[in-house]
Design a protein around this motif. Sequence first.
Motif, PDB file in Angstrom:
ATOM      1  N   UNK A 176      46.966  52.026  51.778  1.00  0.00           N
ATOM      2  CA  UNK A 176      47.346  52.682  53.035  1.00  0.00           C
ATOM      3  C   UNK A 176      47.429  51.607  54.107  1.00  0.00           C
ATOM      4  N   UNK A 177      48.572  51.500  54.782  1.00  0.00           N
ATOM      5  CA  UNK A 177      48.755  50.523  55.844  1.00  0.00           C
ATOM      6  C   UNK A 177      48.802  51.259  57.183  1.00  0.00           C
ATOM      7  N   UNK A 178      47.963  50.840  58.117  1.00  0.00           N
ATOM      8  CA  UNK A 178      47.898  51.488  59.435  1.00  0.00           C
ATOM      9  C   UNK A 178      49.003  50.962  60.341  1.00  0.00           C
ATOM     10  N   UNK A 179      49.700  51.868  60.992  1.00  0.00           N
ATOM     11  CA  UNK A 179      50.761  51.482  61.923  1.00  0.00           C
ATOM     12  C   UNK A 179      50.189  50.951  63.230  1.00  0.00           C
ATOM     13  N   UNK A 180      50.492  49.696  63.541  1.00  0.00           N
ATOM     14  CA  UNK A 180      50.029  49.050  64.785  1.00  0.00           C
ATOM     15  C   UNK A 180      51.239  48.776  65.659  1.00  0.00           C
ATOM     16  N   UNK A 181      51.234  49.340  66.860  1.00  0.00           N
ATOM     17  CA  UNK A 181      52.389  49.258  67.750  1.00  0.00           C
ATOM     18  C   UNK A 181      52.054  48.382  68.963  1.00  0.00           C
ATOM     19  N   UNK A 182      52.928  47.447  69.285  1.00  0.00           N
ATOM     20  CA  UNK A 182      52.746  46.607  70.477  1.00  0.00           C
ATOM     21  C   UNK A 182      53.164  47.391  71.715  1.00  0.00           C
ATOM     22  N   UNK A 183      52.181  47.738  72.546  1.00  0.00           N
ATOM     23  CA  UNK A 183      52.446  48.399  73.827  1.00  0.00           C
ATOM     24  C   UNK A 183      52.734  47.316  74.862  1.00  0.00           C
ATOM     25  N   UNK A 184      53.886  47.391  75.518  1.00  0.00           N
ATOM     26  CA  UNK A 184      54.308  46.313  76.411  1.00  0.00           C
ATOM     27  C   UNK A 184      53.897  46.548  77.867  1.00  0.00           C
ATOM     28  N   UNK A 185      53.543  47.793  78.196  1.00  0.00           N
ATOM     29  CA  UNK A 185      53.174  48.125  79.575  1.00  0.00           C
ATOM     30  C   UNK A 185      52.571  49.523  79.589  1.00  0.00           C
ATOM     31  N   UNK A 186      51.976  49.885  80.729  1.00  0.00           N
ATOM     32  CA  UNK A 186      51.458  51.248  80.886  1.00  0.00           C
ATOM     33  C   UNK A 186      52.591  52.264  80.806  1.00  0.00           C
ATOM     34  N   UNK A 187      53.731  51.905  81.391  1.00  0.00           N
ATOM     35  CA  UNK A 187      54.902  52.794  81.351  1.00  0.00           C
ATOM     36  C   UNK A 187      55.350  53.033  79.907  1.00  0.00           C
ATOM     37  N   UNK A 188      55.339  51.984  79.107  1.00  0.00           N
ATOM     38  CA  UNK A 188      55.697  52.077  77.694  1.00  0.00           C
ATOM     39  C   UNK A 188      54.737  53.035  76.966  1.00  0.00           C
ATOM     40  N   UNK A 189      53.443  52.905  77.240  1.00  0.00           N
ATOM     41  CA  UNK A 189      52.444  53.766  76.607  1.00  0.00           C
ATOM     42  C   UNK A 189      52.625  55.228  77.024  1.00  0.00           C
ATOM     43  N   UNK A 190      52.904  55.457  78.299  1.00  0.00           N
ATOM     44  CA  UNK A 190      53.113  56.817  78.793  1.00  0.00           C
ATOM     45  C   UNK A 190      54.365  57.446  78.172  1.00  0.00           C
ATOM     46  N   UNK A 191      55.400  56.633  77.992  1.00  0.00           N
ATOM     47  CA  UNK A 191      56.628  57.111  77.350  1.00  0.00           C
ATOM     48  C   UNK A 191      56.337  57.557  75.919  1.00  0.00           C
ATOM     49  N   UNK A 192      55.557  56.778  75.197  1.00  0.00           N
ATOM     50  CA  UNK A 192      55.211  57.120  73.811  1.00  0.00           C
ATOM     51  C   UNK A 192      54.411  58.413  73.771  1.00  0.00           C
ATOM     52  N   UNK A 193      53.468  58.570  74.690  1.00  0.00           N
ATOM     53  CA  UNK A 193      52.692  59.816  74.739  1.00  0.00           C
ATOM     54  C   UNK A 193      53.590  61.030  74.969  1.00  0.00           C
ATOM     55  N   UNK A 194      54.628  60.862  75.773  1.00  0.00           N
ATOM     56  CA  UNK A 194      55.545  61.967  76.065  1.00  0.00           C
ATOM     57  C   UNK A 194      56.485  62.260  74.900  1.00  0.00           C
ATOM     58  N   UNK A 195      56.926  61.210  74.222  1.00  0.00           N
ATOM     59  CA  UNK A 195      58.075  61.346  73.320  1.00  0.00           C
ATOM     60  C   UNK A 195      57.771  61.240  71.828  1.00  0.00           C
ATOM     61  N   UNK A 196      56.583  60.767  71.465  1.00  0.00           N
ATOM     62  CA  UNK A 196      56.261  60.613  70.047  1.00  0.00           C
ATOM     63  C   UNK A 196      55.240  61.680  69.660  1.00  0.00           C
ATOM     64  N   UNK A 197      55.654  62.670  68.888  1.00  0.00           N
ATOM     65  CA  UNK A 197      54.740  63.761  68.505  1.00  0.00           C
ATOM     66  C   UNK A 197      53.515  63.244  67.753  1.00  0.00           C
ATOM     67  N   UNK A 198      52.354  63.797  68.092  1.00  0.00           N
ATOM     68  CA  UNK A 198      51.125  63.467  67.383  1.00  0.00           C
ATOM     69  C   UNK A 198      50.415  62.218  67.855  1.00  0.00           C
ATOM     70  N   UNK A 199      51.017  61.495  68.804  1.00  0.00           N
ATOM     71  CA  UNK A 199      50.388  60.266  69.311  1.00  0.00           C
ATOM     72  C   UNK A 199      49.796  60.541  70.686  1.00  0.00           C
TER      73      UNK A 199
END
Length: 296
Positions: free
Chosen positions: A211-234
């Motif tokens: 099992x390989x864990x998905x590690x995502x490079x967050x480039x900014x707070x805005x980037x992280x907020x976008x992922x929270x809005x747009x990526x289900x389950x994250x």
Amino acid sequence: MTTRFRRAIQAKEFLITAEVMPPKGGNPARMLKMAKTLQGRVHAVNVTDGSRAVLRMSSVAASTILLQQGIEPICQIACRDRNCIGLQADLMGAHALGIRNILALTGDPVKAGDHQDAKSVFDLESVRLLKLIAKLNQGFDYNDKPLTDEPLNLFCGAAVDPQLKSWASLQKRFERKLAAGAQFFQSQLISDFDKLDKFMTQVAVNTNKPILAGIFLLKSAKNAQFINRCVPGVNIPDETINRLANAAEPLQEGMKIAAEQVKLAKQICHGVHMMAVKREDLIPEILNLAGIAAVD
């Protein structure tokens, strides 16, 4: 033919894979430049197949280009855009071109992408695609007719989301993919490592598939907020978003966060799948920060 990635699994090494996007157009130069920065640092490079339903070059073509440059690909194959004839044709073509690693995916919905009027196919989904690959490897097509020009030899994996809200659904789906022939699993972006640990100790505990864990490079707070809005389950925690918002250099802070997550994953599962959209060149530095040595 046993690939470097397959040998690493057999040797129970801590696995490192990373994702690159095929070009949007006919020139693969940028993709190659990014992929070459990963040589010697990862066991294989994932090539996406219409991720988020956004138009890109064929994953089979892009994987072949990487292979020609000595970079081992994991070719993603999604069910959204092809019927069972097209899927089999592409899998046979991939094998003939020397591609051996396949990640079997259902595919993101068309409405999420940049061609929202396109027609979805979904003749199969990921579990049935895994079963199809197993048949092709045994020398038979979808209709159980023999392959007259030899079987395939594909090493196939699947996606998993340990953060799924329904634990019963997660377990059932994981077990179905195992039974269908998945040889490795790459997870979606992991933001909750307690859930990953629970998954490893309660669901995946008796399996011998990595099992390989998905590690995502967050480039900014805005980037992280976008992922929270747009990526289900994250759900990226406020603490992480605040770290990025308060950092003098958010990108550097994001790299530190990713390195910390790699260290956490190393204590929990069998490897990491690195995602750094458009900044794949930073992955070696993240691995250095995490104390991960070069791949032999």
